[in-house]
Enzyme design. Structure first.
Site, PDB file in Angstrom:
ATOM      1  N   SER A 135      -9.215 -15.670 -14.293  1.00  0.00           N
ATOM      2  CA  SER A 135      -8.612 -16.954 -13.805  1.00  0.00           C
ATOM      3  C   SER A 135      -9.146 -17.359 -12.399  1.00  0.00           C
ATOM      4  O   SER A 135      -9.319 -16.463 -11.748  1.00  0.00           O
ATOM      5  CB  SER A 135      -7.321 -17.485 -14.255  1.00  0.00           C
ATOM      6  OG  SER A 135      -6.875 -18.388 -13.594  1.00  0.00           O
ATOM      7  N   TYR A 148       1.338 -14.531 -12.147  1.00  0.00           N
ATOM      8  CA  TYR A 148       0.268 -15.161 -12.927  1.00  0.00           C
ATOM      9  C   TYR A 148      -0.895 -14.860 -11.967  1.00  0.00           C
ATOM     10  O   TYR A 148      -1.714 -14.097 -12.496  1.00  0.00           O
ATOM     11  CB  TYR A 148       0.318 -16.405 -13.636  1.00  0.00           C
ATOM     12  CG  TYR A 148      -0.865 -16.715 -14.225  1.00  0.00           C
ATOM     13  CD1 TYR A 148      -1.216 -16.121 -15.318  1.00  0.00           C
ATOM     14  CD2 TYR A 148      -1.910 -17.902 -13.694  1.00  0.00           C
ATOM     15  CE1 TYR A 148      -2.300 -16.225 -16.356  1.00  0.00           C
ATOM     16  CE2 TYR A 148      -3.021 -17.851 -14.605  1.00  0.00           C
ATOM     17  CZ  TYR A 148      -3.366 -17.403 -15.707  1.00  0.00           C
ATOM     18  OH  TYR A 148      -4.462 -17.693 -16.289  1.00  0.00           O
TER      19      TYR A 148
HETATM   20  P1  NDP Z   1      -4.120 -20.196 -25.469  1.00  0.00           P
HETATM   21  O1  NDP Z   1      -2.763 -20.117 -25.411  1.00  0.00           O
HETATM   22  O2  NDP Z   1      -4.781 -21.235 -26.162  1.00  0.00           O
HETATM   23  O3  NDP Z   1      -4.712 -18.871 -26.134  1.00  0.00           O
HETATM   24  C1  NDP Z   1      -3.932 -17.526 -25.684  1.00  0.00           C
HETATM   25  C2  NDP Z   1      -4.387 -16.650 -26.885  1.00  0.00           C
HETATM   26  O4  NDP Z   1      -4.048 -15.136 -26.266  1.00  0.00           O
HETATM   27  C3  NDP Z   1      -4.010 -16.729 -28.359  1.00  0.00           C
HETATM   28  O5  NDP Z   1      -5.118 -16.356 -29.340  1.00  0.00           O
HETATM   29  C4  NDP Z   1      -2.811 -15.797 -28.328  1.00  0.00           C
HETATM   30  O6  NDP Z   1      -2.480 -15.252 -29.649  1.00  0.00           O
HETATM   31  C5  NDP Z   1      -3.127 -14.667 -27.429  1.00  0.00           C
HETATM   32  N1  NDP Z   1      -2.151 -13.792 -27.002  1.00  0.00           N
HETATM   33  C6  NDP Z   1      -1.322 -14.081 -25.917  1.00  0.00           C
HETATM   34  N2  NDP Z   1      -0.563 -13.046 -25.614  1.00  0.00           N
HETATM   35  C7  NDP Z   1      -0.683 -12.017 -26.635  1.00  0.00           C
HETATM   36  C8  NDP Z   1      -0.245 -10.827 -26.604  1.00  0.00           C
HETATM   37  N3  NDP Z   1       0.932 -10.451 -26.031  1.00  0.00           N
HETATM   38  N4  NDP Z   1      -0.792 -10.267 -27.869  1.00  0.00           N
HETATM   39  C9  NDP Z   1      -1.838 -10.526 -28.510  1.00  0.00           C
HETATM   40  N5  NDP Z   1      -2.288 -11.835 -28.272  1.00  0.00           N
HETATM   41  C10 NDP Z   1      -1.770 -12.701 -27.525  1.00  0.00           C
HETATM   42  O7  NDP Z   1      -4.727 -20.116 -24.176  1.00  0.00           O
HETATM   43  P2  NDP Z   1      -6.104 -19.981 -23.596  1.00  0.00           P
HETATM   44  O8  NDP Z   1      -7.267 -20.052 -24.476  1.00  0.00           O
HETATM   45  O9  NDP Z   1      -6.212 -20.978 -22.479  1.00  0.00           O
HETATM   46  O10 NDP Z   1      -6.033 -18.436 -22.836  1.00  0.00           O
HETATM   47  C11 NDP Z   1      -7.020 -17.572 -22.782  1.00  0.00           C
HETATM   48  C12 NDP Z   1      -7.095 -16.704 -21.746  1.00  0.00           C
HETATM   49  O11 NDP Z   1      -7.723 -17.822 -20.684  1.00  0.00           O
HETATM   50  C13 NDP Z   1      -6.029 -16.326 -21.034  1.00  0.00           C
HETATM   51  O12 NDP Z   1      -6.262 -14.995 -20.520  1.00  0.00           O
HETATM   52  C14 NDP Z   1      -5.802 -17.023 -20.146  1.00  0.00           C
HETATM   53  O13 NDP Z   1      -4.960 -16.614 -18.803  1.00  0.00           O
HETATM   54  C15 NDP Z   1      -6.945 -17.465 -19.479  1.00  0.00           C
HETATM   55  N6  NDP Z   1      -7.364 -18.838 -18.785  1.00  0.00           N
HETATM   56  C16 NDP Z   1      -6.898 -20.071 -19.006  1.00  0.00           C
HETATM   57  C17 NDP Z   1      -7.126 -20.990 -18.590  1.00  0.00           C
HETATM   58  C18 NDP Z   1      -6.565 -22.391 -18.976  1.00  0.00           C
HETATM   59  O14 NDP Z   1      -6.492 -23.261 -18.112  1.00  0.00           O
HETATM   60  N7  NDP Z   1      -6.422 -22.469 -20.194  1.00  0.00           N
HETATM   61  C19 NDP Z   1      -7.702 -21.075 -17.227  1.00  0.00           C
HETATM   62  C20 NDP Z   1      -8.074 -19.726 -16.613  1.00  0.00           C
HETATM   63  C21 NDP Z   1      -7.924 -18.557 -17.524  1.00  0.00           C
HETATM   64  P3  NDP Z   1      -1.343 -15.157 -30.337  1.00  0.00           P
HETATM   65  O15 NDP Z   1      -0.218 -16.180 -29.897  1.00  0.00           O
HETATM   66  O16 NDP Z   1      -1.520 -15.414 -31.904  1.00  0.00           O
HETATM   67  O17 NDP Z   1      -0.855 -13.657 -30.197  1.00  0.00           O
HETATM   68  C1  8X3 Z   2      -5.126 -20.993 -15.647  1.00  0.00           C
HETATM   69  C2  8X3 Z   2      -5.762 -22.005 -14.490  1.00  0.00           C
HETATM   70  O1  8X3 Z   2      -4.923 -22.847 -12.481  1.00  0.00           O
HETATM   71  O2  8X3 Z   2      -3.171 -22.885 -14.228  1.00  0.00           O
HETATM   72  O3  8X3 Z   2      -5.613 -19.682 -15.323  1.00  0.00           O
HETATM   73  O4  8X3 Z   2      -3.732 -20.958 -12.861  1.00  0.00           O
HETATM   74  S1  8X3 Z   2      -4.364 -21.992 -13.578  1.00  0.00           S
END
Ligand code: NDP
Ligand code: 8X3
Length: 248
Positions: A135, A148
């Protein structure tokens, strides 16, 4: 024979979109998450692409090991591993932090990535590719981001060290570090508070999960001698973690 991509956190957001993109790029898939019904719906949507579903919490090392050990032979060799599962939990100053949130982030975003990688690596070889979803929070500090940000800084350093360790095995390792992407991320961060979640994206056109998936698909389909190592991807309206141009 199709190559296999193993994607964690494929039940939502970036992971789900990556599954769709890699199916289009002719991969067969192992998709993981805790919400089996979401993964079943995804598999049905992707038919006739072969999809194998694994449900486990990435924080549970025993469950991770058992799930990966139980992969059927036809999904037994992993060509691409997308370490995507993760979330932010809470947004508060360190002195007010909730220790359970800290555990969820460090255990999920950091240790979960390690557990899955450790279990999957014996199934990977020459030409393999690991993409860790970091991220912008791992590259820049922002107010109240503390744990985070630390968890994603750990993903950045793990990516860089894994790349060194896996060089002799011919396994490429990359980090994709997005800025704002509209997924369920903010709903999870704010524990279901939809108004707070919507405010994050107010007046901004954030990235869609599909935009990040496009990038990942591009990276993992380069020729075997090419290793795109680290990419930050922002929406056009974002210049830094906390510098966003909002329209009224
Ligand atoms: P979502 O919440 O839409 O998706 C998160 C996914 O991770 C879900 O499929 C969830 O599945 C899975 N997950 C979370 N915790 C667990 C766990 N303990 N065990 C198994 N599976 C888990 O968020 P995003 O798609 O945005 O996030 C995906 C990645 O991108 C993350 O690593 C996030 O930090 C990163 N990210 C997101 C950004 C944003 O602005 N959205 C920006 C930068 C990075 P389930 O709940 O079914 O287990
Ligand atoms: C998700 C983006 O800016 O909320 O990783 O940390 S931010």
């Amino acid at each position: 024979m199709k190559k296999t991509a193993f994607i964690t956190g494929a039940s939502s957001g970036i992971g789900r979109a990556t599954a769709v993109a890699l199916a289009k790029a002719d991969f067969q898939l192992v998709v993981t998450g805790r919400r089996r019904e979401r993964l079943e719906a995804l598999a049905a949507e992707l038919a006739p692409t072969p999809v194998h579903i694994l449900t486990f919490d990435v924080r549970d090392r025993t469950a991770v090991d058992a799930a990966v050990a139980g992969l059927p032979a036809e999904f037994g060799h992993v060509d691409v591993l997308i370490n995507n599962a993760g979330n932010a939990h809470g947004l508060s100053p360190i002195q007010e932090g909730d220790v359970a949130d800290w555990d969820a982030m460090m255990d999920g975003n950091v240790k979960g990535l390690l557990y899955v990688s450790r279990a999957a690596l014996p199934r990977m070889g020459e030409g393999g590719f690991i993409v860790n979803i970091g991220s912008i929070a791992g590259h820049e500090a922002y107010a109240n981001g503390n744990v985070y940000c630390a968890s994603k800084a750990a993903v950045n350093m793990l990516t860089r060290t894994m790349r060194i360790d896996l060089l002799p095995k011919g396994i490429r390792v990359a980090e994709v570090a997005p800025g704002m992407v509209e997924t369920e991320f903010s709903e999870v961060r704010f524990k279901g508070d939809e108004e707070k979640a919507a405010n994050v994206y107010k007046g901004v056109q954030p990235l869609r999960a599909e935009d990040v998936a496009d990038l990942i698909q591009f990276m993992v389909t380069r020729p075997p001698h090419v290793q795109i190592a680290e990419v930050i991807i922002f929406p056009a309206a974002q210049a830094a973690a906390a510098t966003v141009r909002r329209q009224q």
